[in-house]
Write a protein that holds these residues in place. Structure first.
Motif, PDB file in Angstrom:
ATOM      1  N   GLY A 137       0.813  -1.257   0.005  1.00  0.00           N
ATOM      2  CA  GLY A 137      -0.036  -0.180   0.072  1.00  0.00           C
ATOM      3  C   GLY A 137       0.961   1.271   0.038  1.00  0.00           C
ATOM      4  O   GLY A 137       0.593   2.136  -0.788  1.00  0.00           O
ATOM      5  N   GLN A 190       5.837  -2.660  -5.322  1.00  0.00           N
ATOM      6  CA  GLN A 190       4.641  -2.929  -4.952  1.00  0.00           C
ATOM      7  C   GLN A 190       3.967  -4.027  -5.443  1.00  0.00           C
ATOM      8  O   GLN A 190       3.339  -5.114  -4.864  1.00  0.00           O
ATOM      9  CB  GLN A 190       3.637  -1.859  -5.244  1.00  0.00           C
ATOM     10  CG  GLN A 190       2.209  -2.078  -4.964  1.00  0.00           C
ATOM     11  CD  GLN A 190       1.011  -1.135  -5.648  1.00  0.00           C
ATOM     12  OE1 GLN A 190       1.327  -0.776  -6.796  1.00  0.00           O
ATOM     13  NE2 GLN A 190       0.158  -0.506  -5.066  1.00  0.00           N
ATOM     14  N   MET A 202      -3.809  -2.464   1.957  1.00  0.00           N
ATOM     15  CA  MET A 202      -3.506  -1.384   1.056  1.00  0.00           C
ATOM     16  C   MET A 202      -4.157  -0.193   1.159  1.00  0.00           C
ATOM     17  O   MET A 202      -4.120   1.116   1.119  1.00  0.00           O
ATOM     18  CB  MET A 202      -3.658  -2.130  -0.297  1.00  0.00           C
ATOM     19  CG  MET A 202      -2.612  -2.968  -0.764  1.00  0.00           C
ATOM     20  SD  MET A 202      -2.762  -3.866  -2.496  1.00  0.00           S
ATOM     21  CE  MET A 202      -3.254  -2.201  -3.492  1.00  0.00           C
TER      22      MET A 202
END
Length: 320
Positions: free
Chosen positions: A75, A166, A187
């Motif tokens: 996140g 990510q 996230m």
């Protein structure tokens, strides 16, 4: 085994659809109403709550530290990269920034092959290379500028690394048995944690913006948020070294097609070549993955697979 592979392709396709449509209309609030990009981020952070609700409904929230670690990392790298993008665009030309940022799948592929020991066939390697080239080509708009370096370049590189990392974090979470709903929940929390930063960057709430600006932003950013959920689901079922280049190559193609239909805007020569490369590269990767099969060592466990029904509850998707 084949069912697992087909699953990632289904979610990757849904991701391309949602992000492709989002990409075609995402700039409207800013270009049409002058709505600040930081405000767009804030609204996006809150729209993440919608797919998060449907994802978590009926699914257990994994409270293990490993789930929190990978979820927060996924996140913060994604949302942090988005905030850095706003700053980079205020200092440098978009036509140079986006090609740099678009190389984020290279980071994902490198991390997946080195740290996760993902192996892909030679044909898939060719597809990955072609897809990565297409992503850069699709990111080159018409026009030009004399600026070629500056503080924005470092920011663009940081965004590239953050967004590449990510996707790796999403995949690693799945391999550690974290279900999709939990990863997406963390996230969502990460995106909301950075809302005060966006407010600080903006210097306060915008004044004089018509109601259409936040309304249009909310509609487009819901597509973005749902797409992020499908990205989590695709990466929990397919190799990061294949999923990341495929989705990053095909989503801009749909955006260009929609822009052509809605705005009557033709892609430049680089965009046209990029579309061809994206289709060829993605086809090679999907064909190779279908032919060789998923490595059993990289297939997520029952806990991650249990979230396969999440999408049925979800509404039916720069550096960000």
């Amino acid at each position: 085994m084949n069912g697992v592979k087909r699953n990632w392709m289904v979610y990757a396709t849904l991701l391309v659809v949602f992000w492709g449509v989002w990409g075609a209309f995402s700039s409207e609030p800013n270009s049409r109403y002058g709505y600040p990009n930081e405000m767009i981020y804030i609204i996006w952070a809150f729209t993440m709550l919608i797919p998060a609700y449907f994802a978590l409904r009926g699914n257990r929230f994994d409270r293990r530290p490993v789930a929190a670690m990978w979820g927060l990392l996924a996140g913060l790298t994604g949302a942090g990269g988005q905030l850095l993008l706003f700053q980079a665009l205020s200092e440098g030309p978009a036509y140079l920034i986006f090609p740099v940022v678009s190389l984020s799948p290279v980071i994902t592929v490198l991390m997946a092959t080195v740290l996760l020991r993902e192996r892909i066939a030679r044909l898939a390697v060719v597809g990955v290379v072609i897809a990565l080239v297409s992503i850069v080509l699709l990111s080159i708009p018409g026009g030009g500028s004399s600026a070629s370096h500056g503080p924005w370049l470092l920011l663009a590189i940081l965004i590239c690394v953050a967004w590449g990392a990510q996707a790796f974090c999403m995949r690693k979470a799945a391999l550690d048995g974290v279900n999709d709903a939990t990863t997406f929940g963390w996230m969502t929390i990460s995106g909301l944690l950075l809302v005060p930063v966006a407010f600080a960057m903006m210097g306060g709430l915008p004044s004089g913006a018509p109601w259409q600006a936040p309304a249009l932003t909310a509609v487009t950013q819901v597509l973005n948020a749902i797409g992020a959920l499908f990205l989590v689901m695709a990466l929990s079922r397919g190799k990061a070294s294949v999923v990341a280049p495929v989705t990053n190559a095909l989503a801009p193609v749909l955006t260009i097609v929609l822009s052509l239909a809605v705005y009557q805007t033709l892609p430049n020569i680089w965009g046209t070549i990029g579309i061809v490369f994206a289709l060829v590269g993605s086809t090679l990767m999907v064909y190779s993955d279908e032919k060789t099969g998923e490595d059993p060592a990289t297939v997520p466990g029952p806990e991650a697979s249990a979230a396969a029904g999440v999408a049925h509850g979800a509404p039916t998707v720069n550096q960000p």
